[in-house]
Motif scaffolding. Sequence first.
Motif, short mmCIF file in Angstrom:
data_model
loop_
_atom_site.label_atom_id
_atom_site.label_comp_id
_atom_site.label_asym_id
_atom_site.label_seq_id
_atom_site.Cartn_x
_atom_site.Cartn_y
_atom_site.Cartn_z
N ASP A 250 0.85 -1.19 0.00
CA ASP A 250 0.00 0.00 0.00
C ASP A 250 0.89 1.24 0.00
OD1 ASP A 250 -2.56 -1.35 0.25
OD2 ASP A 250 -1.95 -1.82 2.30
N ILE A 251 0.57 2.18 -0.87
CA ILE A 251 1.38 3.39 -1.02
C ILE A 251 0.47 4.61 -0.98
CG2 ILE A 251 2.96 4.68 -2.53
CD1 ILE A 251 3.77 1.99 -3.76
N GLY A 252 0.90 5.64 -0.27
CA GLY A 252 0.20 6.91 -0.27
C GLY A 252 1.19 8.06 -0.35
N VAL A 253 0.93 9.02 -1.22
CA VAL A 253 1.83 10.16 -1.40
C VAL A 253 0.98 11.42 -1.48
CG1 VAL A 253 3.56 11.25 -2.87
CG2 VAL A 253 3.56 8.78 -2.60
N ALA A 254 1.42 12.50 -0.84
CA ALA A 254 0.71 13.78 -0.92
C ALA A 254 1.72 14.91 -1.06
CB ALA A 254 -0.16 14.00 0.32
N TRP A 255 1.48 15.79 -2.03
CA TRP A 255 2.25 17.03 -2.18
C TRP A 255 1.29 18.19 -1.95
CZ3 TRP A 255 1.37 21.00 -5.70
CH2 TRP A 255 2.31 22.05 -5.67
N LEU A 256 1.70 19.17 -1.16
CA LEU A 256 0.79 20.24 -0.76
C LEU A 256 1.52 21.57 -0.75
CD1 LEU A 256 -2.12 20.74 0.40
CD2 LEU A 256 -1.09 20.58 2.68
N ASP A 257 0.88 22.57 -1.35
CA ASP A 257 1.37 23.95 -1.29
C ASP A 257 0.25 24.78 -0.68
OD1 ASP A 257 2.54 26.41 -1.58
OD2 ASP A 257 2.26 26.53 -3.75
N ALA A 258 0.39 25.10 0.61
CA ALA A 258 -0.65 25.84 1.34
C ALA A 258 -0.02 27.10 1.92
CB ALA A 258 -1.24 24.97 2.45
N THR A 259 -0.32 28.23 1.33
CA THR A 259 0.28 29.49 1.77
C THR A 259 -0.79 30.57 1.90
OG1 THR A 259 0.75 30.09 -0.53
CG2 THR A 259 2.51 29.00 0.70
N TYR A 260 -0.47 31.56 2.73
CA TYR A 260 -1.35 32.71 2.90
C TYR A 260 -1.13 33.70 1.76
CZ TYR A 260 -2.19 31.17 7.71
OH TYR A 260 -2.55 30.46 8.82
N ASP A 261 -2.21 34.08 1.09
CA ASP A 261 -2.13 35.15 0.09
C ASP A 261 -2.14 36.51 0.77
OD1 ASP A 261 -2.24 33.23 -1.90
OD2 ASP A 261 -4.43 33.32 -2.01
N GLU A 262 -2.98 36.63 1.79
CA GLU A 262 -3.09 37.87 2.54
C GLU A 262 -3.27 37.52 4.01
OE1 GLU A 262 -6.43 40.04 1.08
OE2 GLU A 262 -5.74 40.04 -1.00
N PHE A 263 -2.46 38.13 4.87
CA PHE A 263 -2.64 37.91 6.31
C PHE A 263 -1.77 38.90 7.07
CE2 PHE A 263 -2.82 34.40 9.81
CZ PHE A 263 -3.53 35.28 10.62
N SER A 264 -2.41 39.83 7.72
CA SER A 264 -1.73 40.71 8.66
C SER A 264 -2.14 40.27 10.05
CB SER A 264 -2.12 42.18 8.41
OG SER A 264 -1.64 42.60 7.15
N SER A 265 -1.23 39.60 10.74
CA SER A 265 -1.54 39.01 12.03
C SER A 265 -0.93 39.84 13.15
CB SER A 265 -1.04 37.57 12.10
OG SER A 265 -1.47 36.92 13.28
N VAL A 266 -1.18 39.40 14.38
CA VAL A 266 -0.69 40.12 15.55
C VAL A 266 0.36 39.28 16.25
CG1 VAL A 266 -2.62 39.23 16.92
CG2 VAL A 266 -1.31 41.16 17.76
N LEU A 267 1.50 39.90 16.57
CA LEU A 267 2.56 39.26 17.31
C LEU A 267 2.95 40.20 18.44
CD1 LEU A 267 4.44 36.82 17.51
CD2 LEU A 267 6.06 38.03 16.04
N GLY A 268 2.56 39.81 19.67
CA GLY A 268 2.73 40.73 20.79
C GLY A 268 1.75 41.88 20.65
N THR A 269 2.29 43.09 20.51
CA THR A 269 1.43 44.27 20.31
C THR A 269 1.68 44.89 18.95
OG1 THR A 269 3.08 45.68 21.40
CG2 THR A 269 1.33 44.75 22.79
N GLU A 270 2.22 44.08 18.02
CA GLU A 270 2.52 44.59 16.69
C GLU A 270 1.74 43.82 15.63
OE1 GLU A 270 6.65 44.49 15.90
OE2 GLU A 270 7.22 45.73 17.61
N VAL A 271 1.38 44.53 14.59
CA VAL A 271 0.77 43.89 13.42
C VAL A 271 1.88 43.61 12.41
CG1 VAL A 271 -0.80 44.17 11.49
CG2 VAL A 271 -1.46 44.99 13.76
N ILE A 272 1.99 42.36 11.97
CA ILE A 272 3.03 41.99 11.01
C ILE A 272 2.37 41.32 9.81
CG2 ILE A 272 4.82 41.75 12.76
CD1 ILE A 272 4.45 38.73 12.57
N ASP A 273 2.96 41.55 8.64
CA ASP A 273 2.46 40.96 7.40
C ASP A 273 3.13 39.61 7.20
OD1 ASP A 273 1.49 40.34 4.94
OD2 ASP A 273 2.38 42.04 3.87
N ILE A 274 2.34 38.54 7.25
CA ILE A 274 2.90 37.20 7.06
C ILE A 274 2.36 36.56 5.78
CG2 ILE A 274 3.39 36.78 9.49
CD1 ILE A 274 0.83 35.21 9.68
N SER A 275 1.95 37.40 4.83
CA SER A 275 1.55 36.90 3.52
C SER A 275 2.70 36.10 2.92
CB SER A 275 1.19 38.06 2.60
OG SER A 275 0.15 38.83 3.15
#
Length: 732
Positions: free
Chosen positions: A589-614
Motif C-alpha cells: 500500500d502506497i500513499g503520497v501527498a504534495w501540498l502547497d498551502a500558503t497565505y495570500d493575505e494575512f496581517s496578524s498580531v505578534l505581541g502588540t505589533e501587526v506583522i504581514d505574514i503573507s
Amino acid sequence: MNTNKRKTVLATMVGLFAAGGMSATMAQEQVGESARAQNILDEVIVTAQKREASMQQVPIAITAFSSEQLSKSGIEETQDLVMVTPGLSFATNGSMGKVFIRGVGATFLQGAGADPSSAVYIDGVYQSRFTSATFDILDVERIEVLKGPQGTLYGRNATAGAVKVVSRDPLNEVAGGFKINAGNYDLQSVKAHINVPLIDDELLLRVTGTRRTRDAYTTDILNGFDADYDDLWAGGFALKYMPTENLDITMHGSAINDDGDFAALKHNVDPDGPFFGAAQQISNPRQIATDFGPKVSPARVRTFDATVNWDLGDVAFTSITGYTKRNDGPWQDDLDVTEIPGLNEGNIAGAGDGHIFNVETLSQEFILASQNEGKLEWLVGLYYLHDRPFVRLGTGLPLFPSLPFGQNTISADVDAYAAFTHLSYSLSEKLRLNLGLRYSYEEKTVIREQFTDLVLTRGPESDSKSWNNVSPKLGLDYFISDQTMIYASITEGFKSGAFNTLGFDEEPVDPEFITAYEVGLKSTLLDERLRLNLSAFTYDYEDLQASTLSDELDSNGKPITILSNAAKSTITGIELESSVLPTDNLRIDIGVAWLDATYDEFSSVLGTEVIDISGNTMPQSPEFTANVAFEYTQPTEFMSGELVYRLDYFHSSKKYFTEFNRDNELQPSYELVNARFSYNHSGDRWRLAAFGKNLTDEVVLINAINFGLLGDGTLTQLAPPRTYGVEIEYSF
C-alpha cells in the motif's frame, strides 16, 4: 462502468441493508473473504454520499479502512490515522484534537464560541467540539476520511473534510471475542465483545467493553509524578430491532470514564527569558520539573444514537438521532511547566477547581433517497443540531501573588438548521452528472461572566448572531471502463461564524468560505490486483478567522487583540493512493501527498505589533508526505494457519504549528517505522501477534507554541516514544 449494472449492484445492496437480511459488517466481510479466496484486492464499501457504494465509484477523494486493516496497521486511536492517510494531519492542544485535512483546520480557535474545520461523525452523528476529535477506536467496522469540503451532504463545519467512524452491527448468532495487549510502559489492555440474538432475526444485541492502563511516557523529576499516562474504562452496546422485512432500528449507547492524562506539556526554557530564564534546562524530552502537581485531567462521556432505516419500495427513509454529553475537567496543572511558581490552574488560593469544558449536544437528521434503477439517483435531507458548550477558565498567578485572581465562564446556545439535496443523473452509459445544494442557517448566543477572586465583577452579558449560507456542488464522472473512472468537481463549503469568548466587547466574526476545484482518477487494474487513485485540487480559501489588532486601545492605551476575518489563502495539491498484489502473498500500500498551502493575505498580531505574514506556510501543512506498507502472508502447516509480516513506513517533510513560521514552532522532517508479526489460526478463531511502533524512537512534536504570555520559551507536546508489545485475540 455500465450504468444499469452499477445501479443494479447498488440497489441490491441497499435492499439487503434495508431488509435487515445482511448487516453492513457482514457484507464487507463477505466481500473481503471472496477477494482473499480469489487473490484480488478487497472492494471497499463506503457511505461517503450517505448511501452504500464501492469506494471506487464515489467521485470523492476517500481513504477508507476496514476493521481488519485497522488492526493490521496497529491503528488504536484517531491520531494514528495520520500514518496511513495522505493529506491528514493531527495536532492536540491538551485534550483538544485539531484535525487538518489538506492544510485546512482550526489552529487555535477553541471553546464555546468557535468550531472545528473538520467534521467528525460517529455512526452518522456529528461531533461538535474539539474534545470529540481524539478517541480510541473500539469495535469499529470501518473508518472513512473524506477529503475536501463536504458542504452539500455534511455541511456544518466540513470545510476541510470529514472523518466518518462506523461501528460494527450486531449479528444474528451467539458470538464474541476478546483481545489482550501487553507492552512496555506496563501497557495492559483488554477489549471484549459479545453478540446475543435476543429474538432470532428480530432483536439483536452486541455489547463491547475495554479497560486500558499504561505508565507515563513523561515524568516529573522534581515531584516524582507521572504525566501522559492511560487509565481508561469504556463500554457500549448496539441493539438492532427488525420488526418487519422493510424496517430496522439500530441504537448505540456508550460510556467512557477516562482518568488518564493527555500528552504532557514541556517548557523548553529560553535562558534569556525575563520570568523563566532561571528555570532548569532539561535536555531529556521525556522529563519535566514543576512546582505544582500531579496533573489531573479527567473526562466523562455519555452518548446515545438511534438510526431508523425504512424501505418504502422505490425510496428509502433514514432517521438519525444523536445525543452526546461530555464533561472534561476539572483540569489541574502547572501551566508554565517549570519549578518556578508562575501560572497554575486548580486547587490554589482562590483558583477554584480548575479548568472545565462541558458540552451537551442533540442532533436529528432525516434522509429520503431513491433506490430504483433509473437514470436519476436522488437524495434529500433535513438536519437540526442544538449544542450547549460551557467553559470555565481561570489561572492563578503565584509569580504575582498580590494580583487578584481572574476567572471567566463562557456558555453558548447553538442552533443549526439545514436542508440539502444531492442528485446524480446518467447522461449516457458512461457519463454522470452530479449536483448538490445545501442551505444552512445557524444562530449562536454566547453568555460571558467574569469573576475576580471568585466574586462576580462583570456580566452575565449575552451576545447573539445568526448566519445563513447556500453551498453548491457541481461534478461530472466519466467511466472509461468498468474499472476506471475520472471525475471533476467544483464544491463550496463554509465554516460557521464565531465569537472570541476571551473578550467581552468584541463583535462576532463571519464564516469562512472555501471553493474547491478537483479532478481525480479511480482505477482498478491488472485483473483487480492493482488499485490506483489520483486527485489534484486547488482551493480558494477566504475570510479565515484569525487574530489581529483592533484600531482601538484598551484602558491602558495598548492595542486590543481581536478575532476577525483577516486572512486569505490558496491551497494546491496532488495525492496518490495505490494498493497492489504483486504476488499472491504480498500486498503493498502506497500513499503520497504534495501540498502547497500558503497565505495570500494575512496581517496578524505578534505581541502588540501587526506583522504581514503573507506568503507564509499555513500550519500543519507539510509539503510532502509518504506512507508505504508491506504485508507478506505465509501459509504454515501448523494448524493450517498463516504467518503475516507487516512493515509500515511514514515520512513527513517539515511542518509549522503556527502561522508565524518560527523555528521554535517547527517540526523538522521525520520518519516513523512500525512493524507487526502475527500468527492467524486457519479458522480465524485466534491470533497471536507481536508489534512495535516508532521503532527508531523518533522525538516528534504534535504541537509547539511560543510561551508568549510571559515572554520566554516554547511549550511543546510530543507523540509517543518507541512502544512494543504482544497481543492475543480469540473469537467464538
